[in-house]
Design an enzyme around this catalytic site. Structure first.
Site, PDB file in Angstrom:
ATOM      1  N   SER A   1     -17.054   4.817 -12.513  1.00 31.92           N
ATOM      2  CA  SER A   1     -18.228   5.324 -11.789  1.00 31.92           C
ATOM      3  C   SER A   1     -18.910   4.184 -11.055  1.00 31.92           C
ATOM      4  O   SER A   1     -18.552   3.014 -11.221  1.00 31.92           O
ATOM      5  CB  SER A   1     -19.194   6.014 -12.742  1.00 31.92           C
ATOM      6  OG  SER A   1     -20.054   5.069 -13.313  1.00 31.92           O
ATOM      7  N   SER A   2     -19.938   4.525 -10.258  1.00 34.87           N
ATOM      8  CA  SER A   2     -20.594   3.518  -9.412  1.00 34.87           C
ATOM      9  C   SER A   2     -21.365   2.487 -10.237  1.00 34.87           C
ATOM     10  O   SER A   2     -21.763   1.461  -9.694  1.00 34.87           O
ATOM     11  CB  SER A   2     -21.518   4.199  -8.411  1.00 34.87           C
ATOM     12  OG  SER A   2     -22.458   4.985  -9.106  1.00 34.87           O
ATOM     13  N   CYS A   3     -21.586   2.726 -11.539  1.00 37.76           N
ATOM     14  CA  CYS A   3     -22.347   1.760 -12.338  1.00 37.76           C
ATOM     15  C   CYS A   3     -21.565   0.484 -12.618  1.00 37.76           C
ATOM     16  O   CYS A   3     -22.096  -0.452 -13.190  1.00 37.76           O
ATOM     17  CB  CYS A   3     -22.824   2.398 -13.633  1.00 37.76           C
ATOM     18  SG  CYS A   3     -21.473   2.716 -14.740  1.00 37.76           S
TER      19      CYS A   3
ATOM     20  N   TYR B   1     -21.219   0.644 -20.919  1.00 36.62           N
ATOM     21  CA  TYR B   1     -20.371   1.634 -20.243  1.00 36.62           C
ATOM     22  C   TYR B   1     -19.670   0.999 -19.041  1.00 36.62           C
ATOM     23  O   TYR B   1     -18.461   1.170 -18.833  1.00 36.62           O
ATOM     24  CB  TYR B   1     -21.263   2.798 -19.795  1.00 36.62           C
ATOM     25  CG  TYR B   1     -20.549   3.916 -19.096  1.00 36.62           C
ATOM     26  CD1 TYR B   1     -19.772   4.817 -19.810  1.00 36.62           C
ATOM     27  CD2 TYR B   1     -20.660   4.084 -17.709  1.00 36.62           C
ATOM     28  CE1 TYR B   1     -19.127   5.851 -19.164  1.00 36.62           C
ATOM     29  CE2 TYR B   1     -20.017   5.114 -17.059  1.00 36.62           C
ATOM     30  CZ  TYR B   1     -19.252   6.000 -17.787  1.00 36.62           C
ATOM     31  OH  TYR B   1     -18.611   7.026 -17.153  1.00 36.62           O
TER      32      TYR B   1
ATOM     33  N   LYS C   1     -15.677   0.448 -18.189  1.00 39.46           N
ATOM     34  CA  LYS C   1     -15.038   1.014 -16.992  1.00 39.46           C
ATOM     35  C   LYS C   1     -14.394  -0.082 -16.135  1.00 39.46           C
ATOM     36  O   LYS C   1     -13.336   0.126 -15.544  1.00 39.46           O
ATOM     37  CB  LYS C   1     -16.060   1.812 -16.170  1.00 39.46           C
ATOM     38  CG  LYS C   1     -16.449   3.122 -16.842  1.00 39.46           C
ATOM     39  CD  LYS C   1     -15.264   4.057 -16.859  1.00 39.46           C
ATOM     40  CE  LYS C   1     -15.517   5.365 -17.549  1.00 39.46           C
ATOM     41  NZ  LYS C   1     -14.295   6.165 -17.700  1.00 39.46           N
TER      42      LYS C   1
ATOM     43  N   HIS D   1     -27.780  13.658 -16.880  1.00 38.98           N
ATOM     44  CA  HIS D   1     -28.067  12.883 -15.674  1.00 38.98           C
ATOM     45  C   HIS D   1     -29.228  13.530 -14.925  1.00 38.98           C
ATOM     46  O   HIS D   1     -29.645  14.648 -15.241  1.00 38.98           O
ATOM     47  CB  HIS D   1     -26.828  12.854 -14.769  1.00 38.98           C
ATOM     48  CG  HIS D   1     -25.727  11.995 -15.303  1.00 38.98           C
ATOM     49  ND1 HIS D   1     -24.470  12.475 -15.590  1.00 38.98           N
ATOM     50  CD2 HIS D   1     -25.694  10.675 -15.613  1.00 38.98           C
ATOM     51  CE1 HIS D   1     -23.712  11.488 -16.051  1.00 38.98           C
ATOM     52  NE2 HIS D   1     -24.420  10.395 -16.078  1.00 38.98           N
TER      53      HIS D   1
HETATM   54  N1  NAP Z   1     -20.727  12.955 -14.460  1.00 39.24           N
HETATM   55  C1  NAP Z   1     -20.868  12.091 -13.464  1.00 39.24           C
HETATM   56  O1  NAP Z   1     -21.861  12.082 -12.732  1.00 39.24           O
HETATM   57  C2  NAP Z   1     -19.797  11.097 -13.175  1.00 39.24           C
HETATM   58  C3  NAP Z   1     -20.000  10.249 -12.105  1.00 39.24           C
HETATM   59  C4  NAP Z   1     -19.028   9.321 -11.803  1.00 39.24           C
HETATM   60  C5  NAP Z   1     -17.915   9.246 -12.588  1.00 39.24           C
HETATM   61  N2  NAP Z   1     -17.742  10.073 -13.633  1.00 39.24           N
HETATM   62  C6  NAP Z   1     -16.549   9.870 -14.454  1.00 39.24           C
HETATM   63  O2  NAP Z   1     -15.824  11.048 -14.694  1.00 39.24           O
HETATM   64  C7  NAP Z   1     -15.246  11.004 -15.980  1.00 39.24           C
HETATM   65  C8  NAP Z   1     -15.582  12.289 -16.726  1.00 39.24           C
HETATM   66  O3  NAP Z   1     -16.982  12.504 -16.743  1.00 39.24           O
HETATM   67  P1  NAP Z   1     -17.638  13.942 -17.022  1.00 39.24           P
HETATM   68  O4  NAP Z   1     -18.946  13.917 -16.345  1.00 39.24           O
HETATM   69  O5  NAP Z   1     -16.671  15.010 -16.757  1.00 39.24           O
HETATM   70  O6  NAP Z   1     -17.927  13.850 -18.584  1.00 39.24           O
HETATM   71  P2  NAP Z   1     -17.916  15.027 -19.664  1.00 39.24           P
HETATM   72  O7  NAP Z   1     -18.316  16.313 -19.056  1.00 39.24           O
HETATM   73  O8  NAP Z   1     -18.692  14.512 -20.836  1.00 39.24           O
HETATM   74  O9  NAP Z   1     -16.385  15.121 -20.053  1.00 39.24           O
HETATM   75  C9  NAP Z   1     -15.753  14.102 -20.739  1.00 39.24           C
HETATM   76  C10 NAP Z   1     -14.591  14.699 -21.496  1.00 39.24           C
HETATM   77  O10 NAP Z   1     -14.004  13.675 -22.280  1.00 39.24           O
HETATM   78  C11 NAP Z   1     -13.726  14.199 -23.556  1.00 39.24           C
HETATM   79  N3  NAP Z   1     -13.744  13.135 -24.549  1.00 39.24           N
HETATM   80  C12 NAP Z   1     -14.745  12.270 -24.823  1.00 39.24           C
HETATM   81  N4  NAP Z   1     -14.386  11.456 -25.831  1.00 39.24           N
HETATM   82  C13 NAP Z   1     -13.115  11.820 -26.199  1.00 39.24           C
HETATM   83  C14 NAP Z   1     -12.213  11.362 -27.172  1.00 39.24           C
HETATM   84  N5  NAP Z   1     -12.517  10.353 -28.001  1.00 39.24           N
HETATM   85  N6  NAP Z   1     -11.027  11.967 -27.273  1.00 39.24           N
HETATM   86  C15 NAP Z   1     -10.689  12.998 -26.468  1.00 39.24           C
HETATM   87  N7  NAP Z   1     -11.500  13.482 -25.517  1.00 39.24           N
HETATM   88  C16 NAP Z   1     -12.711  12.891 -25.383  1.00 39.24           C
HETATM   89  C17 NAP Z   1     -14.825  15.199 -23.802  1.00 39.24           C
HETATM   90  O11 NAP Z   1     -14.467  16.134 -24.777  1.00 39.24           O
HETATM   91  P3  NAP Z   1     -15.594  17.128 -25.403  1.00 39.24           P
HETATM   92  O12 NAP Z   1     -15.997  18.034 -24.295  1.00 39.24           O
HETATM   93  O13 NAP Z   1     -14.852  17.860 -26.448  1.00 39.24           O
HETATM   94  O14 NAP Z   1     -16.677  16.244 -25.921  1.00 39.24           O
HETATM   95  C18 NAP Z   1     -14.985  15.805 -22.436  1.00 39.24           C
HETATM   96  O15 NAP Z   1     -14.115  16.900 -22.253  1.00 39.24           O
HETATM   97  C19 NAP Z   1     -15.787   9.743 -16.639  1.00 39.24           C
HETATM   98  O16 NAP Z   1     -14.825   8.727 -16.580  1.00 39.24           O
HETATM   99  C20 NAP Z   1     -16.944   9.336 -15.806  1.00 39.24           C
HETATM  100  O17 NAP Z   1     -17.111   7.946 -15.742  1.00 39.24           O
HETATM  101  C21 NAP Z   1     -18.662  11.012 -13.960  1.00 39.24           C
END
Ligand code: NAP
Length: 320
Positions: A110-112, A139, A143, A182
């Site tokens: 991510s951008s952080c 975090y 990353k 967020h």
């Molecule tokens: N959200 C944002 O604004 C944003 C922005 C930039 C980048 N990203 C990137 O996108 C990616 C996903 O983010 P997201 O927002 O989709 O997050 P999220 O909704 O929390 O989804 C993360 C997923 O990872 C799973 N997970 C976490 N720990 C795990 C483990 N130990 N073993 C197996 N599965 C695990 C979670 O399972 P459970 O659902 O069962 O907990 C969930 O399905 C990240 O790398 C993040 O850096 C997100």
């Protein structure tokens, strides 16, 4: 362009906001050979379990959308978990991919990852050019390690492992829990509750002045498919960069965003600012000229995306 339509694709984290959007986009684009495992079936922090799964399934493409994710409060409170979980998840997935001859990885960060005071807009080459924002340093360090794993598995072994750095995302399946969410889902929930409870005001964290960029998550999913189909490790690393930024390239102040969300939801009360709460980085805007010039651009404007997200929230808010 390589044809990936029949490849066996493992989307790690498919229940999350990003993973579920990638699943929708892959299915919409005709990809059918998709494999998934929920957190309860496979804890990606456990190396031997991850390696066993890879030996059995032999995924050809791996998309790393599993991570421990949260807003400022969660990042700052669960600092050890944010660094440990994320390092383990990505190291296990990337190494197991190498051992099992996975053809391609798209790793999501991510951008952080960028320094707190880096010039704006953020260019890919500003990585590791200064100090990180303290609140999400664990975090960000994890990353950055993920980006460097991909880069160095390419440099040592020639693996086609690449990284995408999206800006702030929002959309269906977002986290609307005020303790861990967020800013954008938090605003949607606060204004919705204020409207239904007929409150006269809503309080927003910080000064409202920080500038932030937002991308609708289905647009990000299209960018990931674009990178999977069209961008190879050798093109990226030979350009001297380690990852591609993914964003809209436009930013908005938190106070303008709050007004926009209030207007879409129909909240007519006052908006107040709690100055005792942290602002975080003053401005965060991605320079997306590289991915734009390679052939991908965002489609969904903020107003339309917030409307779609609010519709999703209304249908699903019982779960939140
Ligand atoms: N959200 C944002 O604004 C944003 C922005 C930039 C980048 N990203 C990137 O996108 C990616 C996903 O983010 P997201 O927002 O989709 O997050 P999220 O909704 O929390 O989804 C993360 C997923 O990872 C799973 N997970 C976490 N720990 C795990 C483990 N130990 N073993 C197996 N599965 C695990 C979670 O399972 P459970 O659902 O069962 O907990 C969930 O399905 C990240 O790398 C993040 O850096 C997100």
């Amino acid at each position: 362009m390589m044809n990936y339509k029949n490849k066996k694709i493992y989307v790690a984290g498919h229940n999350g906001m990003v993973g579920s959007a990638i699943m929708r986009a892959l299915q919409k684009n005709g990809y059918e050979n998709l494999i998934t495992k929920s957190f309860t079936e496979l804890d990606l922090r456990r190396q031997s379990d991850v390696e066993k799964f890879f030996r059995q399934e032999k995924p050809e493409i791996v998309i790393v959308a599993a991570a421990k994710v949260g807003g400022i409060l969660a990042n700052n409170t669960y600092r050890a978990e944010f660094i440990y979980d994320n390092l383990m998840i990505e190291a296990n997935l990337i190494h197991a991919s190498y051992l099992n001859n996975t053809e391609k990885i798209i790793f999501l960060g991510s951008s952080c990852i960028y320094p707190k005071l880096a010039p704006q807009p953020l260019k890919e080459e500003y990585l590791l050019s200064g100090y990180l924002e303290f609140t999400n340093e664990p975090y960000a360090i994890a990353k950055i390690a993920g980006i460097k794993l991909c880069e160095n598995y390419f440099r040592q072994y020639g693996c086609n492992f690449i990284s995408a750095m999206p800006t702030n995302l929002y959309g269906p399946n977002d986290n609307f829990d005020l303790q861990t969410s967020h800013v954008l889902p938090a605003l949607i929930r606060k204004f919705h509750e204020a409207k239904t409870q007929e409150l006269s005001s809503v309080t927003i964290w910080g000064t409202g002045k920080p500038l932030r960029e937002f991308l609708y998550v289905d647009d990000l999913a299209e960018a990931i498919i674009f990178m999977m189909e069209s961008i190879d490790a050798k093109n990226l690393y030979n350009l001297g960069i380690t990852h591609l930024n993914v964003g809209s390239g436009k930013d908005i102040s938190i106070s303008d965003l709050a007004n926009l969300v209030a207007q879409i939801i129909g909240f007519k009360g006052k908006i107040e600012y709690d100055l005792s709460k942290p602002d975080g980085t003053p401005r965060k805007l991605m320079d997306v000229s590289r991915i734009n010039s390679l052939g991908w651009k965002y489609k969904t404007e903020l107003e339309e995306g917030i409307k779609l997200t609010y519709e999703w929230f209304l249908k699903n808010s019982v779960k939140n």
